[in-house]
Design a protein around this motif. Structure first.
Motif, PDB file in Angstrom:
ATOM      1  N   MET A   1      23.665 -11.835  21.552  1.00  0.00           N
ATOM      2  CA  MET A   1      23.648 -11.440  20.154  1.00  0.00           C
ATOM      3  C   MET A   1      24.193 -10.018  20.069  1.00  0.00           C
ATOM      4  N   ARG A   2      25.190  -9.814  19.240  1.00  0.00           N
ATOM      5  CA  ARG A   2      25.838  -8.512  19.176  1.00  0.00           C
ATOM      6  C   ARG A   2      25.923  -7.944  17.759  1.00  0.00           C
ATOM      7  N   ARG A   3      25.219  -8.520  16.842  1.00  0.00           N
ATOM      8  CA  ARG A   3      25.276  -8.031  15.464  1.00  0.00           C
ATOM      9  C   ARG A   3      24.181  -6.988  15.231  1.00  0.00           C
ATOM     10  N   ASP A   4      24.508  -5.961  14.457  1.00  0.00           N
ATOM     11  CA  ASP A   4      23.580  -4.871  14.196  1.00  0.00           C
ATOM     12  C   ASP A   4      22.986  -4.999  12.797  1.00  0.00           C
ATOM     13  N   LEU A   5      21.680  -5.067  12.723  1.00  0.00           N
ATOM     14  CA  LEU A   5      20.979  -5.019  11.447  1.00  0.00           C
ATOM     15  C   LEU A   5      20.290  -3.669  11.281  1.00  0.00           C
ATOM     16  N   ALA A   6      19.813  -3.100  12.366  1.00  0.00           N
ATOM     17  CA  ALA A   6      19.005  -1.877  12.326  1.00  0.00           C
ATOM     18  C   ALA A   6      19.707  -0.718  11.614  1.00  0.00           C
ATOM     19  N   ASN A   7      20.996  -0.571  11.789  1.00  0.00           N
ATOM     20  CA  ASN A   7      21.721   0.535  11.169  1.00  0.00           C
ATOM     21  C   ASN A   7      22.163   0.245   9.738  1.00  0.00           C
ATOM     22  N   ARG A   8      21.836  -0.951   9.235  1.00  0.00           N
ATOM     23  CA  ARG A   8      22.229  -1.336   7.874  1.00  0.00           C
ATOM     24  C   ARG A   8      21.042  -1.432   6.932  1.00  0.00           C
ATOM     25  N   ILE A   9      19.813  -1.227   7.450  1.00  0.00           N
ATOM     26  CA  ILE A   9      18.616  -1.362   6.622  1.00  0.00           C
ATOM     27  C   ILE A   9      17.774  -0.093   6.665  1.00  0.00           C
ATOM     28  N   ASN A  10      16.910   0.014   5.682  1.00  0.00           N
ATOM     29  CA  ASN A  10      15.891   1.052   5.649  1.00  0.00           C
ATOM     30  C   ASN A  10      14.594   0.379   5.232  1.00  0.00           C
ATOM     31  N   LEU A  11      13.501   0.790   5.836  1.00  0.00           N
ATOM     32  CA  LEU A  11      12.199   0.200   5.548  1.00  0.00           C
ATOM     33  C   LEU A  11      11.347   1.190   4.784  1.00  0.00           C
ATOM     34  N   LYS A  12      10.646   0.691   3.768  1.00  0.00           N
ATOM     35  CA  LYS A  12       9.729   1.514   2.987  1.00  0.00           C
ATOM     36  C   LYS A  12       8.401   0.776   2.877  1.00  0.00           C
ATOM     37  N   PRO A  13       7.274   1.502   3.038  1.00  0.00           N
ATOM     38  CA  PRO A  13       5.992   0.842   2.793  1.00  0.00           C
ATOM     39  C   PRO A  13       5.918   0.455   1.315  1.00  0.00           C
ATOM     40  N   ALA A  14       5.612  -0.784   1.051  1.00  0.00           N
ATOM     41  CA  ALA A  14       5.464  -1.242  -0.337  1.00  0.00           C
ATOM     42  C   ALA A  14       3.973  -1.284  -0.685  1.00  0.00           C
ATOM     43  N   ILE A  15       3.225  -2.110   0.036  1.00  0.00           N
ATOM     44  CA  ILE A  15       1.761  -2.133  -0.082  1.00  0.00           C
ATOM     45  C   ILE A  15       1.231  -1.854   1.316  1.00  0.00           C
ATOM     46  N   GLN A  16       0.636  -0.693   1.490  1.00  0.00           N
ATOM     47  CA  GLN A  16       0.104  -0.359   2.802  1.00  0.00           C
ATOM     48  C   GLN A  16      -1.045  -1.307   3.138  1.00  0.00           C
ATOM     49  N   PRO A  17      -1.271  -1.590   4.414  1.00  0.00           N
ATOM     50  CA  PRO A  17      -2.306  -2.562   4.789  1.00  0.00           C
ATOM     51  C   PRO A  17      -3.630  -2.279   4.077  1.00  0.00           C
ATOM     52  N   VAL A  18      -4.153  -3.325   3.461  1.00  0.00           N
ATOM     53  CA  VAL A  18      -5.375  -3.204   2.670  1.00  0.00           C
ATOM     54  C   VAL A  18      -6.174  -4.492   2.816  1.00  0.00           C
ATOM     55  N   VAL A  19      -7.488  -4.386   2.705  1.00  0.00           N
ATOM     56  CA  VAL A  19      -8.341  -5.568   2.642  1.00  0.00           C
ATOM     57  C   VAL A  19      -8.855  -5.651   1.212  1.00  0.00           C
ATOM     58  N   VAL A  20      -8.406  -6.657   0.493  1.00  0.00           N
ATOM     59  CA  VAL A  20      -8.770  -6.849  -0.908  1.00  0.00           C
ATOM     60  C   VAL A  20     -10.039  -7.698  -0.950  1.00  0.00           C
ATOM     61  N   THR A  21     -11.069  -7.233  -1.664  1.00  0.00           N
ATOM     62  CA  THR A  21     -12.347  -7.950  -1.710  1.00  0.00           C
ATOM     63  C   THR A  21     -12.702  -8.442  -3.111  1.00  0.00           C
ATOM     64  N   ASP A  22     -11.777  -8.297  -4.052  1.00  0.00           N
ATOM     65  CA  ASP A  22     -12.014  -8.743  -5.422  1.00  0.00           C
ATOM     66  C   ASP A  22     -10.683  -9.175  -6.028  1.00  0.00           C
ATOM     67  N   ASN A  23     -10.579  -9.138  -7.344  1.00  0.00           N
ATOM     68  CA  ASN A  23      -9.353  -9.584  -8.016  1.00  0.00           C
ATOM     69  C   ASN A  23      -8.466  -8.430  -8.492  1.00  0.00           C
ATOM     70  N   THR A  24      -8.609  -7.264  -7.872  1.00  0.00           N
ATOM     71  CA  THR A  24      -7.809  -6.109  -8.253  1.00  0.00           C
ATOM     72  C   THR A  24      -6.347  -6.315  -7.862  1.00  0.00           C
ATOM     73  N   PRO A  25      -5.416  -6.208  -8.818  1.00  0.00           N
ATOM     74  CA  PRO A  25      -3.993  -6.332  -8.483  1.00  0.00           C
ATOM     75  C   PRO A  25      -3.563  -5.248  -7.497  1.00  0.00           C
ATOM     76  N   GLN A  26      -2.711  -5.624  -6.584  1.00  0.00           N
ATOM     77  CA  GLN A  26      -2.183  -4.699  -5.586  1.00  0.00           C
ATOM     78  C   GLN A  26      -0.715  -4.442  -5.909  1.00  0.00           C
ATOM     79  N   ALA A  27      -0.451  -3.317  -6.559  1.00  0.00           N
ATOM     80  CA  ALA A  27       0.918  -2.965  -6.955  1.00  0.00           C
ATOM     81  C   ALA A  27       1.592  -2.210  -5.822  1.00  0.00           C
ATOM     82  N   SER A  28       2.835  -2.555  -5.571  1.00  0.00           N
ATOM     83  CA  SER A  28       3.589  -1.863  -4.533  1.00  0.00           C
ATOM     84  C   SER A  28       4.014  -0.490  -5.035  1.00  0.00           C
ATOM     85  N   ALA A  29       4.489   0.299  -4.107  1.00  0.00           N
ATOM     86  CA  ALA A  29       5.179   1.524  -4.475  1.00  0.00           C
ATOM     87  C   ALA A  29       6.415   1.127  -5.294  1.00  0.00           C
TER      88      ALA A  29
END
Length: 141
Positions: A1-29
């Protein structure tokens, strides 16, 4: 495999890891798509404890940085559907995705639980792709 994806993308936290215990909406950044041609939200779940919980995914977009002009994107602005990205209590350790191809600069995703009284671990990441300036920073900026 010789194709590069890493240099073509950027990652952003949208919803940081959370444990939801009710019906509260989880909005991303609010994700700024400037400098990129594509956006995909990737959702990951842990062990979902409640036996009848459902989790509905919705999307919003706009050109205001605070999304004061927020609107739901048309179906033609999405790759996949919010229904396909949504999940139920049976989706332990699962991944879902939904892509955005609209023309608005800012995008937000929300996961809204229903009937949830147990622990529901989840997280989401925004994958900004097809960067106009390459290579993208590592670690992601």
């Amino acid at each position: 495999m010789r194709r590069d994806l890493a240099n073509r993308i950027n990652l952003k936290p949208a919803i940081q890891p959370v444990v939801v215990t009710d019906n509260t909406p989880q909005a991303s950044a609010i994700i700024d798509t400037a400098g990129y041609e594509s956006l995909t939200f990737a959702i990951e779940t842990g062990t979902l404890a409640d036996a009848d919980a459902t989790f509905a995914v919705t999307m919003e977009h706009g050109d205001d940085a605070a999304l004061a002009d927020t609107a739901a994107p048309a179906a033609t602005d999405l790759i996949g559907t919010t229904a396909l990205a949504s999940f139920t209590f049976a989706a332990d350790g699962a991944c879902r995705k939904i892509g955005y191809i609209g023309t608005k600069r800012y995008v937000r995703m929300t996961i809204t639980p229903s009937n949830n009284t147990g622990n529901a671990p989840l997280a989401a990441i925004a994958i900004l792709g097809d960067a106009k300036s390459r290579p993208t920073a590592n670690p992601p900026a």
